[in-house]
Design a protein around this motif. Structure first.
Motif, PDB file in Angstrom:
ATOM      1  N   VAL A   2       0.842  -1.199   0.000  1.00  0.00           N
ATOM      2  CA  VAL A   2       0.000   0.000   0.000  1.00  0.00           C
ATOM      3  C   VAL A   2       0.876   1.249   0.000  1.00  0.00           C
ATOM      4  O   VAL A   2       0.611   2.213  -0.719  1.00  0.00           O
ATOM      5  CB  VAL A   2      -0.973  -0.008   1.205  1.00  0.00           C
ATOM      6  CG1 VAL A   2      -1.701   1.309   1.327  1.00  0.00           C
ATOM      7  CG2 VAL A   2      -1.954  -1.164   1.075  1.00  0.00           C
ATOM      8  N   ASP A   3       1.949   1.230   0.797  1.00  0.00           N
ATOM      9  CA  ASP A   3       2.863   2.373   0.865  1.00  0.00           C
ATOM     10  C   ASP A   3       3.485   2.645  -0.498  1.00  0.00           C
ATOM     11  O   ASP A   3       3.645   3.798  -0.907  1.00  0.00           O
ATOM     12  CB  ASP A   3       3.959   2.111   1.906  1.00  0.00           C
ATOM     13  CG  ASP A   3       4.864   3.310   2.094  1.00  0.00           C
ATOM     14  OD1 ASP A   3       4.342   4.439   2.261  1.00  0.00           O
ATOM     15  OD2 ASP A   3       6.092   3.120   2.075  1.00  0.00           O
ATOM     16  N   ILE A   4       3.824   1.593  -1.211  1.00  0.00           N
ATOM     17  CA  ILE A   4       4.432   1.752  -2.545  1.00  0.00           C
ATOM     18  C   ILE A   4       3.464   2.470  -3.483  1.00  0.00           C
ATOM     19  O   ILE A   4       3.841   3.427  -4.166  1.00  0.00           O
ATOM     20  CB  ILE A   4       4.856   0.390  -3.124  1.00  0.00           C
ATOM     21  CG1 ILE A   4       6.038  -0.164  -2.324  1.00  0.00           C
ATOM     22  CG2 ILE A   4       5.208   0.519  -4.604  1.00  0.00           C
ATOM     23  CD1 ILE A   4       6.424  -1.580  -2.694  1.00  0.00           C
ATOM     24  N   GLN A   6       0.666   4.224  -2.712  1.00  0.00           N
ATOM     25  CA  GLN A   6       0.108   5.486  -2.239  1.00  0.00           C
ATOM     26  C   GLN A   6       1.150   6.585  -2.055  1.00  0.00           C
ATOM     27  O   GLN A   6       0.822   7.759  -2.174  1.00  0.00           O
ATOM     28  CB  GLN A   6      -0.633   5.274  -0.915  1.00  0.00           C
ATOM     29  CG  GLN A   6      -1.922   4.522  -1.088  1.00  0.00           C
ATOM     30  CD  GLN A   6      -2.673   4.379   0.227  1.00  0.00           C
ATOM     31  OE1 GLN A   6      -2.140   4.576   1.307  1.00  0.00           O
ATOM     32  NE2 GLN A   6      -3.949   4.016   0.121  1.00  0.00           N
ATOM     33  N   ARG A   7       2.402   6.220  -1.762  1.00  0.00           N
ATOM     34  CA  ARG A   7       3.396   7.240  -1.467  1.00  0.00           C
ATOM     35  C   ARG A   7       4.580   7.221  -2.438  1.00  0.00           C
ATOM     36  O   ARG A   7       4.903   8.226  -3.053  1.00  0.00           O
ATOM     37  CB  ARG A   7       3.905   7.067  -0.026  1.00  0.00           C
ATOM     38  CG  ARG A   7       4.797   8.195   0.456  1.00  0.00           C
ATOM     39  CD  ARG A   7       5.263   7.976   1.898  1.00  0.00           C
ATOM     40  NE  ARG A   7       6.078   6.789   2.081  1.00  0.00           N
ATOM     41  CZ  ARG A   7       7.399   6.740   1.847  1.00  0.00           C
ATOM     42  NH1 ARG A   7       8.028   7.814   1.410  1.00  0.00           N
ATOM     43  NH2 ARG A   7       8.071   5.631   2.048  1.00  0.00           N
ATOM     44  N   ILE A   8       5.190   6.079  -2.610  1.00  0.00           N
ATOM     45  CA  ILE A   8       6.430   5.988  -3.376  1.00  0.00           C
ATOM     46  C   ILE A   8       6.193   6.137  -4.875  1.00  0.00           C
ATOM     47  O   ILE A   8       6.879   6.918  -5.542  1.00  0.00           O
ATOM     48  CB  ILE A   8       7.170   4.681  -3.057  1.00  0.00           C
ATOM     49  CG1 ILE A   8       7.607   4.713  -1.585  1.00  0.00           C
ATOM     50  CG2 ILE A   8       8.373   4.484  -3.978  1.00  0.00           C
ATOM     51  CD1 ILE A   8       8.211   3.440  -1.076  1.00  0.00           C
TER      52      ILE A   8
END
Length: 87
Positions: A2-4, A6-8
């Motif tokens: 999810v971090d990848i 949504q952010r990265i």
């Protein structure tokens, strides 16, 4: 994961693929080079030519993706490397 997504990934796109993040002069130079290449290729057939080779080109090349000259194969002429000059 999810971090990848949504952010990265959005940060990567913004810093590498969006025009404001790019060097405008380099992009313009690249576009002009592509336009020149397309124009030159378009002139080949109408002039009875099959390729464009600039003055000073070293032939043959190490490979289609490598601008360095082919390595010496031990023959008398330095492996067949020739500096192309127009007649």
């Amino acid at each position: 994961a999810v971090d990848i997504f949504q952010r990265i990934l959005p940060m990567f796109v913004q810093k590498s693929l969006m025009f404001p993040a790019l060097n405008a002069k380099r992009v313009q130079h690249h576009v002009y080079s592509v336009e020149d290449q397309e124009w030159l290729r378009g002139q080949l057939s109408s002039n009875g030519l099959v390729a464009f080779i600039p003055d000073g080109a070293l032939l043959p090349r190490a490979s289609g993706a490598d601008d360095r000259p082919m390595k010496d194969s031990g023959s008398d002429n330095g492996g067949g490397v020739v500096r192309f000059e127009t007649p």
